[in-house]
Scaffold this active site. Structure first.
Site, PDB file in Angstrom:
ATOM      1  N   ASN A  11       0.868  -1.184   0.000  1.00  0.00           N
ATOM      2  CA  ASN A  11       0.000   0.000   0.000  1.00  0.00           C
ATOM      3  C   ASN A  11       0.904   1.233   0.000  1.00  0.00           C
ATOM      4  OD1 ASN A  11      -1.809   2.040   0.469  1.00  0.00           O
ATOM      5  ND2 ASN A  11      -2.443   1.331   2.522  1.00  0.00           N
ATOM      6  N   TRP A  12       1.006   1.863  -1.158  1.00  0.00           N
ATOM      7  CA  TRP A  12       1.914   3.011  -1.277  1.00  0.00           C
ATOM      8  C   TRP A  12       1.333   4.260  -0.625  1.00  0.00           C
ATOM      9  CZ3 TRP A  12       3.996   3.008  -7.057  1.00  0.00           C
ATOM     10  CH2 TRP A  12       4.614   1.765  -7.309  1.00  0.00           C
ATOM     11  N   LYS A  13       0.066   4.210  -0.266  1.00  0.00           N
ATOM     12  CA  LYS A  13      -0.619   5.373   0.333  1.00  0.00           C
ATOM     13  C   LYS A  13      -0.454   6.587  -0.584  1.00  0.00           C
ATOM     14  CE  LYS A  13      -0.265   3.185   4.805  1.00  0.00           C
ATOM     15  NZ  LYS A  13      -0.222   3.274   6.239  1.00  0.00           N
ATOM     16  N   GLU A  20      -6.984   4.586   7.859  1.00  0.00           N
ATOM     17  CA  GLU A  20      -6.798   6.018   7.552  1.00  0.00           C
ATOM     18  C   GLU A  20      -8.044   6.597   6.894  1.00  0.00           C
ATOM     19  OE1 GLU A  20      -3.069   5.449   5.522  1.00  0.00           O
ATOM     20  OE2 GLU A  20      -2.182   4.878   7.440  1.00  0.00           O
ATOM     21  N   GLY A  40       2.752   2.305  10.819  1.00  0.00           N
ATOM     22  CA  GLY A  40       3.734   3.378  10.663  1.00  0.00           C
ATOM     23  C   GLY A  40       4.474   3.743  11.931  1.00  0.00           C
ATOM     24  N   SER A  65       3.635  -2.117  10.384  1.00  0.00           N
ATOM     25  CA  SER A  65       5.078  -2.180  10.613  1.00  0.00           C
ATOM     26  C   SER A  65       5.695  -3.524  10.229  1.00  0.00           C
ATOM     27  CB  SER A  65       5.415  -1.808  12.063  1.00  0.00           C
ATOM     28  OG  SER A  65       5.055  -0.462  12.319  1.00  0.00           O
ATOM     29  N   GLY A  75       2.985  -1.173   4.293  1.00  0.00           N
ATOM     30  CA  GLY A  75       3.001   0.250   3.974  1.00  0.00           C
ATOM     31  C   GLY A  75       4.411   0.711   3.668  1.00  0.00           C
ATOM     32  N   GLY A  76       5.064   1.298   4.645  1.00  0.00           N
ATOM     33  CA  GLY A  76       6.385   1.912   4.469  1.00  0.00           C
ATOM     34  C   GLY A  76       7.391   1.037   3.729  1.00  0.00           C
TER      35      GLY A  76
HETATM   36  P1  13P Z   1       3.169   0.387   7.692  1.00  0.00           P
HETATM   37  O1  13P Z   1       3.659  -0.923   7.076  1.00  0.00           O
HETATM   38  O2  13P Z   1       3.908   1.575   7.184  1.00  0.00           O
HETATM   39  O3  13P Z   1       3.077   0.285   9.168  1.00  0.00           O
HETATM   40  O4  13P Z   1       1.665   0.586   7.142  1.00  0.00           O
HETATM   41  C1  13P Z   1       0.767  -0.438   7.264  1.00  0.00           C
HETATM   42  C2  13P Z   1      -0.451  -0.098   6.483  1.00  0.00           C
HETATM   43  O5  13P Z   1      -1.212   0.775   6.859  1.00  0.00           O
HETATM   44  C3  13P Z   1      -0.687  -0.840   5.236  1.00  0.00           C
HETATM   45  O6  13P Z   1      -1.968  -0.611   4.763  1.00  0.00           O
END
Ligand code: 13P
Length: 253
Positions: A9-11, A97, A173, A213, A234-235
Site C-alpha cells: 500500500n503506497w498510500k 486512515e 507506521g 510495521s 506500507g512503508g
Molecule cells: P506500515 O507498514 O507503514 O506500518 O503501514 C501499514 C499499512 O497501513 C498498510 O496498509
C-alpha cells in the site's frame, strides 16, 4: 492451501516518475517468483503507468479505495468499473486512515465490498483496533463489529474471495508491530467469525493478512504462524529491496 498475498500500500506517495522507477525495479527483483500473489497499490494517478509496466508479469494491480456507484455526479470519486478499466484486480477497502480521516463507516465499507465482489475485484478489507481500544480490552469487540457489518452484504457464493487485513492502528507506521502470536490469535478469531456465518469450508479459503510495521526482519515470524496468509505492507513497500525480500519470505513453494 491458501496462496499467500503480499500487498504494498503506497498510500499517498510517489509521483508518476517515481512510481515508474519503483515498479520497474520491483518487476526485476521479483521476476519468476511463484507461490505468492504480489500486489502493488499505487495512488490513483499512477495506476495506468504502473499497469503498463507490470502487464504480463507476476505483479498485480490494486487501488487504495473506490466508491460503490458505477457512474454519475459524484465529484472526486472513482467507480469500480473505472478500476477494472485501468487494470486493477484488487482494491483496498476500509483502511483505518479512511475510517479515521474520511469518516468511512463499516456499513459503507460493506457496501463497497459487495460491489467490488460483484465486478470481480478482490477486496482487501481492513479491520483493526486503536491503542485506546486495545488497552481497554476491546480489540475483539471492535473486530467483531467491523467483520459482522460485512455479512448482510456478502453472499456465501462470493465470500471466499474476500481478503481481510488485520491492521492494528497502533502498529501502523510506528515501527511497533504486533507480536506474531497476538496477530495470529486475532486472525483465528476473524476466521471463526466467518466460519460461524458461512461455514468452515468457506472460512478456510479466506485469506487473512497482517498489516502494521511489517518489515524484512519480522515477516518470517508472521508467515510462520498457522493462520496468517500474508501481509499488507506500507512503508516497506516503498523500497523495492525490502518489499521483494518480504515477497520472497512469504512464498509457499
Ligand atoms: P506500515 O507498514 O507503514 O506500518 O503501514 C501499514 C499499512 O497501513 C498498510 O496498509
Amino acid at each position: 492451501m491458501r496462496v499467500p498475498v503480499i500487498a504494498g500500500n503506497w498510500k499517498m506517495n510517489k509521483n508518476i516518475v517515481e512510481s515508474v522507477s519503483l515498479v520497474k525495479e520491483l518487476r526485476d527483483f521479483v521476476r519468476g517468483i511463484e507461490g505468492v500473489d504480489i500486489v502493488v497499490c499505487p495512488p490513483f494517478t499512477s495506476l495506468w503507468v504502473v499497469k503498463e509496466i507490470i502487464n504480463g508479469t507476476n505483479i498485480h494491480l490494486g487501488a487504495q479505495n473506490m466508491f460503490w456507484e458505477t457512474k454519475g455526479a459524484f465529484t472526486g470519486e472513482t467507480s469500480p468499473p473505472m478500476l477494472k478499466d485501468v487494470g486493477c484486480e484488487y482494491v483496498i477497502l476500509g483502511h483505518s486512515e479512511r475510517r479515521q480521516y474520511f469518516k468511512e463507516t463499516s456499513e459503507e465499507v460493506a457496501r463497497k465490498t459487495e460491489v467490488a465482489l460483484s465486478v470481480n475485484l478482490m477486496p482487501i478489507v481492513c479491520v483493526g483496533e486503536n491503542l485506546e481500544e486495545k488497552e481497554s480490552g476491546k480489540t475483539e469487540s471492535i473486530i467483531e463489529q467491523e467483520i459482522k457489518a460485512l455479512f448482510p452484504k456478502i453472499d456465501s457464493t462470493l465470500a471466499a474471495r474476500i481478503i481481510i487485513a488485520y491492521e492494528p492502528i497502533w502498529a501502523i507506521g510506528t515501527g511497533r508491530s504486533s507480536s506474531s502470536q497476538d496477530a495470529n490469535l486475532i486472525i483465528k478469531f476473524i476466521r471463526e467469525l466467518f466460519s460461524s456465518k458461512y461455514g468452515s469450508k468457506i472460512a478456510e479459503r479466506i485469506r487473512i493478512l497482517y498489516g502494521g510495521s511489517v518489515d524484512t526482519k519480522n515477516i518470517d515470524e508472521f508467515m510462520n504462524e498457522s493462520d496468517i496468509d500474508g501481509a499488507l505492507v506500507g512503508g516497506a513497500s516503498l523500497n523495492t529491496l525490502s518489499f521483494s525480500q518480504i515477497v520472497k519470505a512469504a512464498k509457499i513453494l
